[in-house]
Every structure is written in C-alpha cells, then in structure tokens.
Design a protein around this motif. Structure first.
Motif, PDB file in Angstrom:
ATOM      1  N   PRO A 253       3.661  -9.553 -10.548  1.00 64.59           N
ATOM      2  CA  PRO A 253       2.914 -10.799 -10.799  1.00 64.59           C
ATOM      3  C   PRO A 253       1.593 -10.853 -10.038  1.00 64.59           C
ATOM      4  N   THR A 254       1.587 -10.385  -8.783  1.00 64.58           N
ATOM      5  CA  THR A 254       0.355 -10.367  -7.989  1.00 64.58           C
ATOM      6  C   THR A 254      -0.665  -9.422  -8.601  1.00 64.58           C
ATOM      7  N   MET A 256      -0.992  -8.499 -11.739  1.00 66.52           N
ATOM      8  CA  MET A 256      -1.544  -9.066 -12.974  1.00 66.52           C
ATOM      9  C   MET A 256      -2.461 -10.251 -12.680  1.00 66.52           C
ATOM     10  N   ASP A 257      -2.108 -11.048 -11.706  1.00 70.43           N
ATOM     11  CA  ASP A 257      -2.960 -12.169 -11.309  1.00 70.43           C
ATOM     12  C   ASP A 257      -4.307 -11.668 -10.795  1.00 70.43           C
ATOM     13  N   ASN A 258      -4.266 -10.619  -9.971  1.00 68.48           N
ATOM     14  CA  ASN A 258      -5.514 -10.043  -9.454  1.00 68.48           C
ATOM     15  C   ASN A 258      -6.344  -9.412 -10.569  1.00 68.48           C
ATOM     16  N   HIS A 260      -6.461 -10.373 -13.633  1.00 75.43           N
ATOM     17  CA  HIS A 260      -7.070 -11.503 -14.337  1.00 75.43           C
ATOM     18  C   HIS A 260      -8.287 -12.029 -13.579  1.00 75.43           C
ATOM     19  N   LYS A 261      -8.151 -12.193 -12.286  1.00 75.06           N
ATOM     20  CA  LYS A 261      -9.231 -12.777 -11.492  1.00 75.06           C
ATOM     21  C   LYS A 261     -10.411 -11.831 -11.314  1.00 75.06           C
ATOM     22  N   HIS A 305       4.213 -10.786 -17.567  1.00 75.60           N
ATOM     23  CA  HIS A 305       3.215 -11.185 -16.567  1.00 75.60           C
ATOM     24  C   HIS A 305       1.784 -11.027 -17.082  1.00 75.60           C
ATOM     25  N   GLN A 308       1.327 -14.339 -18.966  1.00 75.86           N
ATOM     26  CA  GLN A 308       1.200 -15.470 -18.054  1.00 75.86           C
ATOM     27  C   GLN A 308      -0.200 -15.557 -17.446  1.00 75.86           C
ATOM     28  N   ASN A 309      -0.939 -14.458 -17.490  1.00 72.66           N
ATOM     29  CA  ASN A 309      -2.292 -14.427 -16.922  1.00 72.66           C
ATOM     30  C   ASN A 309      -3.364 -14.321 -18.002  1.00 72.66           C
ATOM     31  N   ASN A 310      -3.042 -14.732 -19.221  1.00 69.24           N
ATOM     32  CA  ASN A 310      -3.996 -14.725 -20.331  1.00 69.24           C
ATOM     33  C   ASN A 310      -4.595 -13.336 -20.560  1.00 69.24           C
ATOM     34  N   LYS A 378      -9.026  -9.945 -21.204  1.00 66.99           N
ATOM     35  CA  LYS A 378      -8.905 -11.260 -20.577  1.00 66.99           C
ATOM     36  C   LYS A 378      -9.386 -12.293 -21.584  1.00 66.99           C
TER      37      LYS A 378
END
Length: 396
Positions: A253-254, A256-258, A260-261, A305, A308-310, A378
């Motif tokens: 999850p981290t 994939m979140d990174n 995305h950002k 995941h 969840q992060n588009n 993204k």
C-alpha cells in the motif's frame, strides 16, 4: 528398514513424478515410481531428524549445500519433477498471510536486505549476467536470442511501453546497475533518476553515467523509495523492475501510494515483478539464504492497491516463460565461470546459488510463480496508443 530410513521413505515417496533412486549412507538403495530411474539422490549421512520432520525443504536444501546429499542428474530437471508432483512436500499449501504474520520491511531492514544480496560484489554478478548487467527477466523474441540480445529486447520493450517523450522526467525505483536510466536518456532524451539501496550498484551506475557522458541528464541516488517524497519532485514516468518483490506485503500500500504521489496527473508507470496467485509467506529457503525480507506479491493485492490510488491499468503482460529461458542462461554462465566463482566463494555458497538458480527456472516452468508487467496511468490518459502495434514496430 531402520527407524531413520522410515522417515525418508515417507517423505520421498511423493517427491517426484518420475522414477528415481535414493541411496542411503549404508549403501542401500530404494527405487521410487515405475520405470528406469531419471535421477539419483545419495545421502552421505543422516540429516537432522527434527529439521527433516519440521521443515523438509530447508533440511534437504541445507543437506545439498553441505554435501550431505548429492544429486545425480540435471538439477533443474529434478526440481521440475518435484514441482510437478502435486502431493510433494514442496507443493503443500503455503501458510496464508494474516495480520499477525504479515511482515513489513522498515528502512533499516530494507537496506540490510538489499546489501545482503546485491552487495556480494559486482565482480561476482559480472561473471554470469550479460554485459548490460540486467538482473531481471529478459525478453526473448526468439528462443535463439542470446542473453544479451534478450536483455536489450526487454529494455526496449519497457521503454516503448512507457511511451517516453523528449524532456520528460523518468524515475526508476530499484535501478540496479543503471542500464535502463542510461538507455532511456540516450534513446529518448529524457532526464532520468534511479534509486537503489545497494552501494555496489550505486557506485557502478555512477561510473557508467560518467563514461556515457550523461552527468546532469542521468542521476542515481542511494536512498529508500519512501524517502523520495521529501524531495518535492514529480515525474512524468515511473518504472520499477524486480523491486516490488523486496518491499514485503505490508508495504505494498505504501509503495502504491508513493507511486501515485510521485507521478504527475496522466503520468505513466510500468511495474515489472514476480507475482503469485495468493498472498503467502515468502519461500523459506529464499528468505533465509538469498532474499531476506522478500515476498512475492499476489496479482490481486497489487491490482487492489493500484485501484485504491487511482492507478488505472492499461496493459498486463505475462513473461513467465521468458524467465525460465533467462535463468537457464544464467545457470549456463554461472557453471561456465565456476572456477572464477570458486576463487571468490566457498563450495557451500556455490551449491546454494546453483540450487537457487535451477530451482527458480523450474519454478517458472511449472507456474508456481509468474512474472508480470503492469502498465498503469495516474488517472485517465487518452494520449497512449490505442493498440499494441507500436510495441512491435521496428525502429528506423
């Protein structure tokens, strides 16, 4: 039959689909399965009974590494027959992950784990990798391609999928020895950054960038992917090849979140990694001796995941059979240079790596694991080609 041998007989009766012989320390031999034997296992001494009962895979692997077991026959073939036997101990249901068994790699352990494997020494890897120093699944347009040709194919395949445009910014998470970031800059005139936790890879990449005259256009940093958020920078393209297997299930999850950002809106990313069908704990032999902290992500947890992060999936491709061919080339190179390997490492290390490379080749042949490339964006991207035709057009 002695009590000691009863344990072996029970364990080995479901070992393989093919006929084989087992010779024990007292010279006695048992034949398994009907037909002419295809291979032989020789036990030079009894193994530890407790280890054999509690974890036969580790016990037999360590027995081979310590020369307590000899194998007569091609090691990859032997492992293939074991993987293909559904009732063998190696194919028993793996321990499913739960909240109590999920393990994440923090920054310190990630650094230590990377160093354990990748900082063995560039001289060692140079012996059996191709000149590009790519340590990941190659792409064979033909089974007759050399390893070098197939690794160049893989690199070009990835770069084409990313649809790079001049002046764009590319990030490679887990950039290895730097071949991809260098080729991206040379072929597509992009600015590329690679990050790695391996000091050996970092130093070699710096040398290659300078030798190519790309200082200022290509950069590499010795850092954890989780620290990149502090750099206040975003990228048009992100690629990660063979790195997701090291983050651990807990950190997907981290990751994939990174991603995305760090990716600009409409940006494109390619994730190339070994995959499994279910979320299970890492292979005990690999996590103990080869890749500490490693875990194969499942396809469904990756996709979950991503969504969840588009991160929208544009394309998914399996390269499983390509990995079998890649590993066979690595084994051939390893054995061709065995005297040079022996100059650097002891016999236990050699047998450990021989087992690792051959077992992995068999693993991909029988689909125990797969290798996928995920092309994602993204948010919505309407600028990518609508078909795959562009991937297969020869460069002019």
């Amino acid at each position: 039959m002695s009590i000691k041998k009863v344990i072996y007989k029970k364990l080995l009766k479901n070992l393989s689909t093919e006929p084989f012989d087992v010779t024990f320390w007292d010279g006695s031999t048992i034949h398994y399965n009907d037909g002419i034997s295809k291979f032989r296992l020789t036990f030079n001494k009894p193994l530890n009974r407790k280890s054999l009962k509690e974890n036969p895979m580790i016990a037999l692997a360590e027995g081979y590494m310590d020369k307590d077991i000899e194998v007569e026959g091609h090691l990859e073939y032997v492992m293939e027959t074991i993987f293909s036997k559904q009732s063998s101990f190696i194919n028993q249901p793996k321990k499913k992950l739960s909240k109590s068994t999920k393990k994440g790699n923090n920054k310190q352990t990630s650094k230590e784990n990377a160093s354990f494997h990748y900082d063995i020494g560039n001289d060692f890897y140079r012996l059996w990798l191709d000149p590009t120093m790519n340590y990941s699944c190659a792409y064979f347009k033909s089974e007759h391609d050399s390893l070098y040709e197939a690794q160049v194919n893989k690199m070009n395949h990835i770069l084409k999928k990313l649809n790079l445009q001049p002046g764009q910014r590319l990030l490679d998470i887990g950039s290895g020895w730097g071949h991809l970031i260098i080729e991206a800059a040379k072929q597509y005139n992009v600015r590329s950054l690679g990050i790695t936790l391996s000091e050996e890879q970092y130093r070699k990449t710096l040398e290659r960038v300078e030798a190519e005259g790309l200082v200022g256009q290509v950069d590499v940093k010795l850092m954890d992917y989780r620290d990149l958020m502090n750099e206040n920078i975003t990228f048009d393209r992100i690629v990660s090849v063979g790195m997701l297997e090291h983050v651990g299930h807990e950190n997907i999850p981290t990751f994939m979140d990174n991603t995305h950002k760090l990716l600009k809106e409409g940006g494109v990313a390619l994730l190339h990694c070994i995959t499994g069908l279910e979320e299970v704990e890492g292979n005990e032999f690999l996590t103990k001796y080869i890749f500490p902290g490693g875990a194969i992500p499942s396809i469904r947890e990756l996709i979950d995941h991503m969504s969840q992060n588009n991160l929208r999936i544009v394309d998914v491709e399996s390269l499983r059979r390509h990995y079998t061919l890649t590993l066979r080339h690595w084994v051939e190179n390893f054995e061709s240079n065995i005297d040079k390997v022996r100059d650097q490492f002891d016999e236990r290390f050699i047998r450990m790596w021989r087992l690792y490379l051959n077992a992995c080749a068999a693993n991909f042949t029988y689909g125990v694991s797969d290798l996928h490339q995920f092309l994602i964006t993204k948010g919505v991207n309407n600028d990518l080609p609508m078909t795959r035709d562009y991937l297969y057009q020869e460069d002019e």
